[in-house]
Design a protein around this motif. Structure first.
Motif, PDB file in Angstrom:
ATOM      1  N   ALA A  50      44.545  52.293  50.266  1.00  0.00           N
ATOM      2  CA  ALA A  50      45.240  52.075  51.543  1.00  0.00           C
ATOM      3  C   ALA A  50      44.837  50.799  52.281  1.00  0.00           C
ATOM      4  N   PHE A  51      43.662  50.256  51.958  1.00  0.00           N
ATOM      5  CA  PHE A  51      43.142  49.093  52.691  1.00  0.00           C
ATOM      6  C   PHE A  51      43.328  47.791  51.925  1.00  0.00           C
ATOM      7  N   CYS A  52      43.974  47.847  50.754  1.00  0.00           N
ATOM      8  CA  CYS A  52      43.961  46.707  49.833  1.00  0.00           C
ATOM      9  C   CYS A  52      45.311  46.010  49.750  1.00  0.00           C
ATOM     10  N   ILE A  75      42.903  40.698  41.662  1.00  0.00           N
ATOM     11  CA  ILE A  75      44.054  41.612  41.701  1.00  0.00           C
ATOM     12  C   ILE A  75      44.064  42.487  40.445  1.00  0.00           C
ATOM     13  N   GLY A  76      44.319  43.787  40.645  1.00  0.00           N
ATOM     14  CA  GLY A  76      44.480  44.699  39.504  1.00  0.00           C
ATOM     15  C   GLY A  76      43.287  45.600  39.283  1.00  0.00           C
ATOM     16  N   GLU A  77      43.496  46.618  38.450  1.00  0.00           N
ATOM     17  CA  GLU A  77      42.433  47.554  38.090  1.00  0.00           C
ATOM     18  C   GLU A  77      42.067  47.278  36.623  1.00  0.00           C
ATOM     19  N   PRO A  78      40.897  46.667  36.396  1.00  0.00           N
ATOM     20  CA  PRO A  78      40.548  46.256  35.030  1.00  0.00           C
ATOM     21  C   PRO A  78      40.597  47.411  34.018  1.00  0.00           C
ATOM     22  N   LEU A 125      32.162  44.064  36.267  1.00  0.00           N
ATOM     23  CA  LEU A 125      33.500  44.663  36.199  1.00  0.00           C
ATOM     24  C   LEU A 125      33.590  45.717  37.290  1.00  0.00           C
ATOM     25  N   SER A 126      34.619  45.606  38.125  1.00  0.00           N
ATOM     26  CA  SER A 126      34.756  46.531  39.237  1.00  0.00           C
ATOM     27  C   SER A 126      35.915  47.495  38.991  1.00  0.00           C
ATOM     28  N   THR A 127      35.682  48.777  39.234  1.00  0.00           N
ATOM     29  CA  THR A 127      36.744  49.778  39.042  1.00  0.00           C
ATOM     30  C   THR A 127      36.841  50.709  40.241  1.00  0.00           C
ATOM     31  N   VAL A 167      31.351  50.236  40.976  1.00  0.00           N
ATOM     32  CA  VAL A 167      32.302  51.309  41.266  1.00  0.00           C
ATOM     33  C   VAL A 167      32.682  51.230  42.740  1.00  0.00           C
ATOM     34  N   SER A 168      33.977  51.120  42.995  1.00  0.00           N
ATOM     35  CA  SER A 168      34.461  51.071  44.376  1.00  0.00           C
ATOM     36  C   SER A 168      34.469  52.485  44.916  1.00  0.00           C
ATOM     37  N   LEU A 169      33.449  52.810  45.669  1.00  0.00           N
ATOM     38  CA  LEU A 169      33.288  54.181  46.144  1.00  0.00           C
ATOM     39  C   LEU A 169      33.981  54.356  47.500  1.00  0.00           C
ATOM     40  N   HIS A 170      33.554  53.621  48.470  1.00  0.00           N
ATOM     41  CA  HIS A 170      34.168  53.553  49.800  1.00  0.00           C
ATOM     42  C   HIS A 170      34.083  54.833  50.631  1.00  0.00           C
ATOM     43  N   ALA A 171      33.731  55.949  50.031  1.00  0.00           N
ATOM     44  CA  ALA A 171      33.479  57.184  50.798  1.00  0.00           C
ATOM     45  C   ALA A 171      32.768  58.163  49.886  1.00  0.00           C
ATOM     46  N   TYR A 227      27.508  50.197  43.653  1.00  0.00           N
ATOM     47  CA  TYR A 227      28.568  50.906  44.366  1.00  0.00           C
ATOM     48  C   TYR A 227      29.084  50.049  45.512  1.00  0.00           C
ATOM     49  N   GLU A 228      30.386  49.781  45.500  1.00  0.00           N
ATOM     50  CA  GLU A 228      30.961  48.996  46.582  1.00  0.00           C
ATOM     51  C   GLU A 228      31.452  49.930  47.680  1.00  0.00           C
ATOM     52  N   TYR A 229      31.206  49.492  48.904  1.00  0.00           N
ATOM     53  CA  TYR A 229      31.534  50.347  50.046  1.00  0.00           C
ATOM     54  C   TYR A 229      32.060  49.455  51.170  1.00  0.00           C
ATOM     55  N   LEU A 278      34.932  44.893  55.955  1.00  0.00           N
ATOM     56  CA  LEU A 278      36.357  44.996  55.615  1.00  0.00           C
ATOM     57  C   LEU A 278      37.101  43.701  55.952  1.00  0.00           C
ATOM     58  N   ASN A 279      37.936  43.267  55.033  1.00  0.00           N
ATOM     59  CA  ASN A 279      38.850  42.163  55.325  1.00  0.00           C
ATOM     60  C   ASN A 279      40.108  42.769  55.912  1.00  0.00           C
ATOM     61  N   GLU A 280      40.508  42.258  57.045  1.00  0.00           N
ATOM     62  CA  GLU A 280      41.715  42.830  57.644  1.00  0.00           C
ATOM     63  C   GLU A 280      42.939  42.399  56.870  1.00  0.00           C
TER      64      GLU A 280
HETATM   65  N1  SAH Z   1      40.582  47.538  41.157  1.00  0.00           N
HETATM   66  C1  SAH Z   1      39.205  47.215  41.134  1.00  0.00           C
HETATM   67  C2  SAH Z   1      38.885  45.754  41.354  1.00  0.00           C
HETATM   68  C3  SAH Z   1      39.618  44.990  42.411  1.00  0.00           C
HETATM   69  S1  SAH Z   1      39.209  45.075  44.108  1.00  0.00           S
HETATM   70  C4  SAH Z   1      38.436  48.067  42.097  1.00  0.00           C
HETATM   71  O1  SAH Z   1      39.056  48.856  42.812  1.00  0.00           O
HETATM   72  O2  SAH Z   1      37.222  48.007  42.114  1.00  0.00           O
HETATM   73  C5  SAH Z   1      37.592  44.455  44.357  1.00  0.00           C
HETATM   74  C6  SAH Z   1      36.901  45.160  45.515  1.00  0.00           C
HETATM   75  O3  SAH Z   1      37.442  44.772  46.790  1.00  0.00           O
HETATM   76  C7  SAH Z   1      37.040  46.677  45.449  1.00  0.00           C
HETATM   77  O4  SAH Z   1      35.828  47.276  45.777  1.00  0.00           O
HETATM   78  C8  SAH Z   1      38.080  46.937  46.526  1.00  0.00           C
HETATM   79  O5  SAH Z   1      38.066  48.268  46.937  1.00  0.00           O
HETATM   80  C9  SAH Z   1      37.664  45.933  47.575  1.00  0.00           C
HETATM   81  N2  SAH Z   1      38.683  45.676  48.602  1.00  0.00           N
HETATM   82  C10 SAH Z   1      40.028  45.747  48.500  1.00  0.00           C
HETATM   83  N3  SAH Z   1      40.604  45.467  49.684  1.00  0.00           N
HETATM   84  C11 SAH Z   1      39.609  45.188  50.545  1.00  0.00           C
HETATM   85  C12 SAH Z   1      39.574  44.822  51.922  1.00  0.00           C
HETATM   86  N4  SAH Z   1      40.687  44.690  52.654  1.00  0.00           N
HETATM   87  N5  SAH Z   1      38.365  44.609  52.483  1.00  0.00           N
HETATM   88  C13 SAH Z   1      37.219  44.738  51.766  1.00  0.00           C
HETATM   89  N6  SAH Z   1      37.203  45.079  50.468  1.00  0.00           N
HETATM   90  C14 SAH Z   1      38.377  45.317  49.860  1.00  0.00           C
END
Ligand code: SAH
Length: 342
Positions: A115-117, A156-159, A188-190, A211-215, A253-255, A287-289
């Motif tokens: 939702a934020f991407c 861009i994309g889901e590797p 590699l980010s997923t 791993v893009s966890l975020h929650a 873990y990306e958050y 977060l990037n707006e």
């Molecule tokens: N599809 C992969 C790789 C691409 S996105 C993935 O989901 O990991 C790379 C990272 O940027 C991910 O962690 C993603 O969730 C994060 N991201 C996407 N939009 C963002 C935003 N607006 N602000 C901060 N991070 C964001």
């Protein structure tokens, strides 16, 4: 027509034999392509007849610079490449103390729906080819004149949704007759495709899995990342644990910190719980707006970080680069698409 640059060295050698050439020609052509040759005419150590034969049956991918933005703040460069079929993808070159890092795309668009991407807004158009992934590294290096030492698959994309291509790309970019970039210099980010994480583990690569966890809780994660609805945080962590046990590589873990969504103390505490038994590192991303999304950057990044660290979890805050050129991924491609509609 065959996409010559997507072949690995063995395939290239076999292909030369098929067209009646000695095997060593395979390596010659491979090296030309991996140095960025844009045409067969340039390949001066090949006979004219072979060059003609190749140009009749094969093509060489050469992305064109559609837009190039250079940050005045930190020298970050953002490329929008125009591909063979007219589609565009983004690549970002970042300069860190430990070397130049290139952030590359794996698909044209994305179907994961976070939702934020910005990258997922128009859905997925198509997968990239191995050559198109390699080209982003190769032509960023050639155009910028900067040697690339690290790669992150975070564009861009889901590797892992383009699994076979990504594996082939890794083999190409890692090869000693090519760019020779070490696996330990690749991340590699997923978004968390568990079956693919399990599959990747079997290859025992030395790359870093992010791993893009975020929650840390299903309710929040499913709200912002549709992929979580079918998998869930428990299963995701099971896969991460198996990945660590199989490869010995710690997961990052990306958050992305979103105001009022995932930045509460209880979420930090739950994250600490979740990480027990799966050694990993947390990377907090301001977060990037994104214009199309209602989410705002959290103001609690430091507090959240401190809360994690106090409980023994290592957490870093990602430095924001290229703030003046909208370097966050997916946004430049979207702008271009809007402009082309006019
Ligand atoms: N599809 C992969 C790789 C691409 S996105 C993935 O989901 O990991 C790379 C990272 O940027 C991910 O962690 C993603 O969730 C994060 N991201 C996407 N939009 C963002 C935003 N607006 N602000 C901060 N991070 C964001």
């Amino acid at each position: 027509m065959r996409d010559l640059k997507s072949m690995d060295l063995n395939e290239m050698t076999a292909f030369m034999r098929e067209v009646g050439e000695p095997a060593f020609r395979g390596k010659q052509v491979y090296q030309w392509l991996h140095r960025g040759a844009a045409s067969f005419e340039e390949m001066s150590n090949l006979s004219k007849s072979l060059r003609e034969k190749l140009s009749e049956s094969c093509f060489i991918t050469v992305p064109q610079v559609e837009r190039k933005l250079v940050s005045q703040q930190d020298g970050t460069i953002k490329y929008l490449w125009r591909l063979r079929d007219g589609n565009c993808v983004e690549t970002v070159l970042m300069r860190y103390h430990h070397g130049n890092t290139v952030c590359i795309s794996s698909q044209v668009g994305c179907r994961m729906g976070c939702a934020f991407c910005a990258s997922t807004i128009g859905g997925k158009v198509r997968d990239l080819t191995p050559s198109e992934m390699l080209d982003q590294v190769l032509f960023t290096q050639l155009d910028s004149g900067e040697e690339i030492s690290n790669i992150v698959l975070m564009g861009i994309g889901e590797p892992l949704d383009n699994f076979d291509t990504v594996l082939r790309f890794l083999k190409l970019v890692n090869s000693s007759d090519g760019m020779n970039i070490g696996m330990r210099h690749i991340s590699l980010s997923t978004c968390g495709l568990t079956e693919k994480i399990d599959k990747l583990a079997q290859y025992q690569l030395q790359l870093t899995l992010s791993v893009s966890l975020h929650a840390p809780d299903d309710e929040t994660r499913s709200k912002i990342m549709p992929v979580n609805k079918s998998v869930g945080v428990d299963r995701l962590f099971e896969s991460c644990k198996r990945y660590f046990e199989t490869t010995g590589r710690r997961i990052s873990y990306e958050y992305a910190m979103i105001d009022g969504v995932n930045d509460s103390d209880w979420q930090a505490d739950l994250l600490v719980e979740r990480l027990k038994g799966t050694p990993g590192h947390v990377n907090l991303i301001p977060l990037n707006e994104v214009a199309e999304s209602p989410f705002k950057p959290s103001k609690r990044v430091r507090q959240f970080q401190t809360r994690l660290e106090r409980q023994g979890v290592t957490a870093t805050v990602r430095r924001k680069l290229g703030g003046d050129i909208d370097a966050s991924c997916g946004q430049l491609r979207r702008k271009q698409m809007e402009d082309e509609k006019l």
